[in-house]
Design a protein around this motif. Sequence first.
Motif, mmCIF file in Angstrom:
data_model
loop_
_atom_site.group_PDB
_atom_site.id
_atom_site.type_symbol
_atom_site.label_atom_id
_atom_site.label_comp_id
_atom_site.label_asym_id
_atom_site.label_seq_id
_atom_site.Cartn_x
_atom_site.Cartn_y
_atom_site.Cartn_z
ATOM 1 N N VAL A 31 7.954 -6.661 -11.373
ATOM 2 C CA VAL A 31 8.065 -6.390 -9.943
ATOM 3 C C VAL A 31 7.043 -5.354 -9.488
ATOM 4 C CG1 VAL A 31 9.610 -5.503 -8.163
ATOM 5 C CG2 VAL A 31 10.486 -7.035 -9.906
ATOM 6 N N VAL A 32 6.949 -4.245 -10.212
ATOM 7 C CA VAL A 32 6.026 -3.191 -9.814
ATOM 8 C C VAL A 32 4.584 -3.658 -9.980
ATOM 9 C CG1 VAL A 32 5.278 -0.828 -10.267
ATOM 10 C CG2 VAL A 32 7.713 -1.395 -10.338
ATOM 11 N N SER A 33 4.310 -4.441 -11.027
ATOM 12 C CA SER A 33 2.951 -4.957 -11.220
ATOM 13 C C SER A 33 2.533 -5.867 -10.073
ATOM 14 C CB SER A 33 2.853 -5.717 -12.539
ATOM 15 O OG SER A 33 3.073 -4.858 -13.631
ATOM 16 N N ALA A 34 3.465 -6.669 -9.554
ATOM 17 C CA ALA A 34 3.144 -7.538 -8.424
ATOM 18 C C ALA A 34 2.670 -6.735 -7.221
ATOM 19 C CB ALA A 34 4.363 -8.382 -8.048
ATOM 20 N N ALA A 35 3.226 -5.528 -7.054
ATOM 21 C CA ALA A 35 2.835 -4.685 -5.925
ATOM 22 C C ALA A 35 1.450 -4.074 -6.111
ATOM 23 C CB ALA A 35 3.867 -3.570 -5.736
ATOM 24 N N ALA A 36 0.907 -4.051 -7.349
ATOM 25 C CA ALA A 36 -0.430 -3.519 -7.647
ATOM 26 C C ALA A 36 -0.618 -2.109 -7.089
ATOM 27 C CB ALA A 36 -1.512 -4.455 -7.100
ATOM 28 N N PRO A 37 0.124 -1.118 -7.624
ATOM 29 C CA PRO A 37 0.103 0.238 -7.046
ATOM 30 C C PRO A 37 -1.285 0.854 -6.915
ATOM 31 C CG PRO A 37 1.823 0.048 -8.720
ATOM 32 C CD PRO A 37 1.045 -1.223 -8.769
ATOM 33 N N LEU A 38 -2.114 0.734 -7.945
ATOM 34 C CA LEU A 38 -3.447 1.353 -7.875
ATOM 35 C C LEU A 38 -4.296 0.706 -6.789
ATOM 36 C CD1 LEU A 38 -5.677 3.203 -8.829
ATOM 37 C CD2 LEU A 38 -6.173 1.583 -10.673
ATOM 38 N N THR A 39 -4.254 -0.622 -6.717
ATOM 39 C CA THR A 39 -5.043 -1.324 -5.704
ATOM 40 C C THR A 39 -4.560 -0.977 -4.306
ATOM 41 O OG1 THR A 39 -5.396 -3.140 -7.250
ATOM 42 C CG2 THR A 39 -5.809 -3.593 -4.931
ATOM 43 N N VAL A 40 -3.241 -0.918 -4.125
ATOM 44 C CA VAL A 40 -2.678 -0.569 -2.816
ATOM 45 C C VAL A 40 -3.070 0.849 -2.416
ATOM 46 C CG1 VAL A 40 -0.508 -0.048 -1.631
ATOM 47 C CG2 VAL A 40 -0.768 -2.196 -2.869
ATOM 48 N N MET A 41 -3.015 1.772 -3.368
ATOM 49 C CA MET A 41 -3.339 3.163 -3.045
ATOM 50 C C MET A 41 -4.835 3.337 -2.757
ATOM 51 S SD MET A 41 -0.624 5.162 -2.978
ATOM 52 C CE MET A 41 -0.116 3.835 -1.869
ATOM 53 N N ALA A 42 -5.683 2.879 -3.673
ATOM 54 C CA ALA A 42 -7.115 3.096 -3.496
ATOM 55 C C ALA A 42 -7.700 2.255 -2.369
ATOM 56 C CB ALA A 42 -7.851 2.799 -4.804
ATOM 57 N N GLY A 43 -7.123 1.062 -2.146
ATOM 58 C CA GLY A 43 -7.708 0.148 -1.172
ATOM 59 C C GLY A 43 -7.113 0.195 0.209
ATOM 60 N N VAL A 44 -5.822 0.573 0.316
ATOM 61 C CA VAL A 44 -5.134 0.468 1.604
ATOM 62 C C VAL A 44 -4.649 1.813 2.133
ATOM 63 C CG1 VAL A 44 -3.193 -0.618 2.814
ATOM 64 C CG2 VAL A 44 -4.393 -1.868 1.011
ATOM 65 N N ALA A 45 -4.191 2.692 1.257
ATOM 66 C CA ALA A 45 -3.650 3.974 1.705
ATOM 67 C C ALA A 45 -4.639 4.789 2.543
ATOM 68 C CB ALA A 45 -3.158 4.781 0.503
ATOM 69 N N ALA A 274 -11.110 9.792 5.456
ATOM 70 C CA ALA A 274 -10.548 8.452 5.302
ATOM 71 C C ALA A 274 -11.142 7.487 6.306
ATOM 72 C CB ALA A 274 -9.032 8.502 5.463
ATOM 73 N N GLY A 275 -11.429 7.959 7.511
ATOM 74 C CA GLY A 275 -12.008 7.096 8.530
ATOM 75 C C GLY A 275 -13.456 6.734 8.254
ATOM 76 N N SER A 276 -14.225 7.675 7.686
ATOM 77 C CA SER A 276 -15.647 7.431 7.462
ATOM 78 C C SER A 276 -15.916 6.643 6.183
ATOM 79 C CB SER A 276 -16.397 8.757 7.412
ATOM 80 O OG SER A 276 -15.911 9.567 6.350
ATOM 81 N N ASP A 277 -15.070 6.808 5.156
ATOM 82 C CA ASP A 277 -15.295 6.096 3.894
ATOM 83 C C ASP A 277 -13.953 5.779 3.229
ATOM 84 O OD1 ASP A 277 -16.433 4.948 1.651
ATOM 85 O OD2 ASP A 277 -16.842 6.878 0.663
ATOM 86 N N PRO A 278 -13.182 4.863 3.804
ATOM 87 C CA PRO A 278 -11.865 4.582 3.221
ATOM 88 C C PRO A 278 -11.936 4.044 1.801
ATOM 89 C CG PRO A 278 -12.426 2.950 4.904
ATOM 90 C CD PRO A 278 -13.428 4.045 5.004
ATOM 91 N N ALA A 279 -12.948 3.207 1.512
ATOM 92 C CA ALA A 279 -13.048 2.612 0.179
ATOM 93 C C ALA A 279 -13.372 3.650 -0.887
ATOM 94 C CB ALA A 279 -14.102 1.508 0.176
ATOM 95 N N GLY A 280 -14.008 4.740 -0.487
ATOM 96 C CA GLY A 280 -14.418 5.738 -1.466
ATOM 97 C C GLY A 280 -13.513 6.946 -1.563
ATOM 98 N N LEU A 281 -12.444 7.010 -0.761
ATOM 99 C CA LEU A 281 -11.630 8.217 -0.686
ATOM 100 C C LEU A 281 -11.069 8.618 -2.054
ATOM 101 C CD1 LEU A 281 -10.443 10.139 1.609
ATOM 102 C CD2 LEU A 281 -8.301 8.921 1.196
ATOM 103 N N PHE A 282 -10.412 7.702 -2.743
ATOM 104 C CA PHE A 282 -9.786 8.035 -4.020
ATOM 105 C C PHE A 282 -10.836 8.288 -5.100
ATOM 106 C CE2 PHE A 282 -5.892 6.937 -2.050
ATOM 107 C CZ PHE A 282 -4.864 7.413 -2.855
ATOM 108 N N PHE A 283 -11.972 7.587 -5.037
ATOM 109 C CA PHE A 283 -13.018 7.795 -6.027
ATOM 110 C C PHE A 283 -13.659 9.174 -5.860
ATOM 111 C CE2 PHE A 283 -12.714 3.173 -5.622
ATOM 112 C CZ PHE A 283 -12.527 2.831 -6.947
#
Length: 479
Positions: A31-45, A274-283
């Motif tokens: 169930v948790v893997s289906a949610a893809a926590p890392l992808t959701v956090m780095a890509g959407v949060a 987050a607004g200027s570089d959302p894809a790079g925020l977590f990196f």
Amino acid sequence: MSVTSPKTTAPSAAPGLRTGSLGTADISFFVVSAAAPLTVMAGVAPIAIALGGIGAPAGYLLAGLTLAVFAVGFTTMSRHVTGGGAFYAYITQGLGRPAGIGAALLAMIGYNGMEIGVYGLLGSATQDTVHALFGADIPWLPVSLAGLLLIWYGGFRSIDFGAKVLGVLLVAETGILVLLAGGVLLKGGAHGLSAASFAPDNVLVPGTAAVLAFAFAAFTGFESTVIYRREARDPDRTVPRATYIAVAFLGLFYAFTVWIAIQSFGDAAVVKAAGSDPAGLFFTAITTFVGGWAADLMHVLIVTSVIASLLAFHNAINRYGLALADEGVLPRAWGRVHPRHRSPYVAGAAQTVLGAAVVIGFWAAGADPYNQLLLWVNTPGMVGLMALQLLAALAVPFFFRRITHTEGVVRTVVAPVAATLLLAAAIWLVVTHIDLFTGASPLVNTLLIAVSPAVFVLGLALAQRLKRSRPEVYEKFGQ
């Protein structure tokens, strides 16, 4: 003279799913893997932070609380509905066969949409990872097709094999986020640690509606615990425990991780970042607080996070296909179970062929793997699964009115009714903010939203046809 009849051997029963294979932890991994926590956090949060400000973590907590309320009635009903049909079986027994058949079609479209679209994300995420690590550009289609074969093989193998794979991948993807959190906490954030994210003035802002829409989408697939009932050990306990663990883990982990991302930049600077570089925020955050090597590792683990999500959804879809074949709605061949691996391998092969057709079709049309294949296929899948949650919540009180039981009124009436209202509000938030998910034109958005009601209505029509032409299938459906 006597004649001895030749001995006859009764045909052995067709193999079924491997019962007693999955414990609470195994189902939770799916169930948790289906949610893809890392992808959701780095890509959407980061987008949620840009739209909702520093109060974004509270949105994930509110979504988690709503789904915990839903889980109360859902898991209570799971003790009384023991088939493999999950959502559609619940809806059939609560709201009737026409609604159940409509829900069955909606479930197949919803889960397939959630999985097949992610093959586009696999292609684009792998492109980004290879470019970041090696400076090379690769085509996305071969990656997505290789992913289709890998996921098919994972679904073909036994369910406990899949659980072990997902366990390893999930620990890895959550581990990198825990590593980021440790770095931020040890160094005290960018400007000290702050609890301002949970202050009412920062939570009750107009952007919170958009945050909630993203937050509810981040939990999609958590209800698939009941799909594994036939393979669970002591399902009356295992399934509810796995459901609550999944909801609690995702809600708390999402909120904590988003808060950590905010602390890594500081309350005053994170929204602009987050607004200027959302894809790079977590990196950027993990490079600053842990090191560049950790950012490289995060790139790789995003790819494995996507693979874990694909495998989890693939296994869920296969079991829905198996259940509907057993019902007589899908071809009987889809109900075949592999004699050694005890997997629904024909349903898995059919799902893989469908996925390949969609992926190749989008590629042939020149579509972008992220902006079109992922977003345009995922979005109606997400809306469809949320609609199924709403129908399942609504079915609970109607079901318990019809049977004799000893369950309490809170579990059978109060929580399900509250969940119905809350989920209706969640769907409204997603639909009214659909442009944030798709980035598409109003016409495309309207078409994507229309998929779920159109499929459900088609299911109602199919129910009437089955009632007339195949009454024996109709009468047994969902039972």
